[in-house]
Design an enzyme around this catalytic site. Structure first.
Site, PDB file in Angstrom:
ATOM      1  N   PRO A 102      29.682  44.904  34.495  1.00 23.14           N
ATOM      2  CA  PRO A 102      29.249  44.126  33.148  1.00 23.14           C
ATOM      3  C   PRO A 102      28.763  45.116  32.166  1.00 23.14           C
ATOM      4  O   PRO A 102      29.108  45.052  30.817  1.00 23.14           O
ATOM      5  CB  PRO A 102      28.368  42.795  33.594  1.00 23.14           C
ATOM      6  N   GLY A 103      27.974  45.987  32.554  1.00 22.16           N
ATOM      7  CA  GLY A 103      27.192  46.873  31.558  1.00 22.16           C
ATOM      8  C   GLY A 103      27.569  48.434  31.593  1.00 22.16           C
ATOM      9  O   GLY A 103      26.904  49.218  31.205  1.00 22.16           O
ATOM     10  N   GLY A 113      61.286  41.090  11.768  1.00 26.83           N
ATOM     11  CA  GLY A 113      60.544  40.305  10.758  1.00 26.83           C
ATOM     12  C   GLY A 113      59.770  39.161  11.192  1.00 26.83           C
ATOM     13  O   GLY A 113      59.331  39.032  11.998  1.00 26.83           O
ATOM     14  N   THR A 162      41.566  44.825  38.236  1.00 24.85           N
ATOM     15  CA  THR A 162      42.818  44.298  38.623  1.00 24.85           C
ATOM     16  C   THR A 162      43.156  43.948  39.954  1.00 24.85           C
ATOM     17  O   THR A 162      43.020  44.791  40.957  1.00 24.85           O
ATOM     18  CB  THR A 162      43.698  45.558  37.869  1.00 24.85           C
ATOM     19  N   GLU A 170      42.174  52.399  32.371  1.00 25.19           N
ATOM     20  CA  GLU A 170      41.979  53.874  32.712  1.00 25.19           C
ATOM     21  C   GLU A 170      41.375  54.714  31.947  1.00 25.19           C
ATOM     22  O   GLU A 170      41.655  55.793  31.796  1.00 25.19           O
ATOM     23  CB  GLU A 170      43.279  54.435  33.484  1.00 25.19           C
ATOM     24  N   THR A 210      39.599  54.155  27.717  1.00 23.45           N
ATOM     25  CA  THR A 210      40.174  54.025  26.350  1.00 23.45           C
ATOM     26  C   THR A 210      40.437  55.238  25.685  1.00 23.45           C
ATOM     27  O   THR A 210      40.144  56.315  26.025  1.00 23.45           O
ATOM     28  CB  THR A 210      38.957  53.500  25.522  1.00 23.45           C
ATOM     29  N   SER A 218      32.884  53.731  31.870  1.00 23.75           N
ATOM     30  CA  SER A 218      33.003  55.163  31.883  1.00 23.75           C
ATOM     31  C   SER A 218      31.337  55.995  32.122  1.00 23.75           C
ATOM     32  O   SER A 218      31.284  56.858  32.458  1.00 23.75           O
ATOM     33  CB  SER A 218      33.604  55.745  30.866  1.00 23.75           C
TER      34      SER A 218
END
Length: 394
Positions: A135-136, A349, A165, A373, A375, A139
């Protein structure tokens, strides 16, 4: 897929691989694409298709032959992912964590006993997940809160992993956790643990609702005083978890690049089909030069992405470190896929904004590839830091 003879470059021999790719290509078009409407409606891959994918060996492409896998090298595995990714992203998602990340980490860093226990099970189709993000923290490993504390011969884990995942289906999670409260150089405070999903204290949150990628599921994994034996520590050594995670992320990033290129090809094919069928002012809109420019730009970017993928994979199979090239390939391919999806909507369109047409779904599905994996922005930083270190060492 039955394990095949090894080629001189590693992996299986070229003829066997070519035959497998042709089989996979037919399976994608004849079986997986026709089932997409059902997957989207039910938000799940039907069990008969999962059985077929297991029988084809799609969960064990990179596992060594002695553990029941096909023994593909990285180039072969990534090409298989590119072909599989022509169809709905859920099909790749259910297999790729096994293949590109968890298998890679166990192969590269696991003990013989860990390899013997887990690789055959993963090759047979047991589903794995990769627990790094929290959550915090994503990377930023210094902000990681999940702790593993030694208690006699056991480890006790506490923490929460987010956006994981395959968490709802997984039998195994490869979990990164701090084994030191102090943040150490080279991320030596992070270790990796093989966490079965059935011990007391392991729980999985409800599947998150997402913008796209129907049939693929992500959820939180909660660890509440989870007691694991000492041999759950990957490789039996503290402080190597983050390094192993980053090594496996090279494969994961190339998998995302391949997914972007494979899905980008599907999106471009759909745009071309619509452009040749839709008529305006008495002619197919494919005859309009500005439509042709969008199609040509998409082909240019796909060709560049495919070349980058092939080069990075060749280098990793040759033993080169490819952190920078894998990151660059993932950034370019995922950003290109997003642009191709945008052009597909534009070619359609007003119809491109309607759920009745595939263009709208492609646009939503493609967006996550720029985030998976790493950003684009965090990978830009990683690429630049690597460049500057190399420049300073000259």
């Amino acid at each position: 897929m039955t394990p095949q003879p090894v080629s001189s470059q590693g992996g299986i021999d070229a003829d066997s691989f070519d035959a497998f790719i042709e089989q996979l290509r037919r399976y994608v078009r004849d079986r997986l694409i026709p089932a997409e409407a059902q997957v989207i409606a039910e938000d799940a891959i039907p069990e008969p298709i999962l059985r077929e994918m297991r029988d084809m060996g799609l969960f064990g492409l990179t596992m060594p032959a002695e553990y029941g896998g096909a023994g593909m090298n990285v180039s072969q595995y990534v090409e298989a992912i590119r072909q599989l990714s022509y169809a709905l992203p859920a099909y790749r998602s259910i297999t790729s964590i096994n293949l590109g990340m968890v298998c890679s980490a166990i192969k590269n860093g696991g003990t013989d006993a860990q390899k013997a226990e887990w690789l055959p099970r993963l090759a047979a189709g047991e589903i794995a997940s990769f627990g790094l993000t929290e959550p915090g923290s994503g990377s930023d490993s210094a902000a990681m809160q999940t702790m593993a504390v030694r208690d006699g011969d056991d480890w006790v884990l506490n923490g929460t992993k987010r956006y994981i995942t395959n968490a709802p289906f997984a039998k195994l999670a490869l979990v990164m956790a701090r084994t030191s409260r102090e943040t150490l150089p080279k991320n030596a405070h992070v270790s990796a643990f093989l966490v079965p999903m059935d011990p007391p204290g392991v729980s999985v949150g409800k599947s998150d609702r997402k913008m796209g990628q129907a049939g693929s599921h992500i959820a939180d994994i909660m660890l509440d005083d989870v007691r694991l034996p000492a041999d759950a520590l990957l490789g039996g050594e503290e402080g190597r978890g983050f390094a192993l995670a980053m090594q496996s992320l090279d494969n994961g990033r190339l998998s995302i690049a391949a997914a972007s290129a494979g899905y980008g090809r599907r999106i471009l094919d759909t745009a071309m089909r619509y452009a040749t069928e839709r008529r305006a002012f008495g002619v197919p809109i494919a005859e309009f030069q500005l439509i042709q420019a969008m199609l040509a730009d998409s082909e240019i970017e796909l060709y560049a992405a495919e070349c980058m993928i092939a080069d990075a994979c060749r280098r990793i199979d040759a033993g080169e470190k490819v952190l920078r090239k894998a990151a660059a390939t993932k950034v370019f391919a995922s950003e290109a896929c997003g642009r191709i999806a945008d052009r597909c909507v534009q070619v359609h369109g007003g119809a491109g904004y309607l759920a009745e047409y595939e263009a709208e779904r492609f646009y939503r599905d493609a967006r996550i590839y720029r985030i998976y994996e790493g950003t684009t922005q965090i990978l830009q930083l990683a690429i630049a830091k690597n460049m500057l270190r190399e420049f300073a060492s000259v």
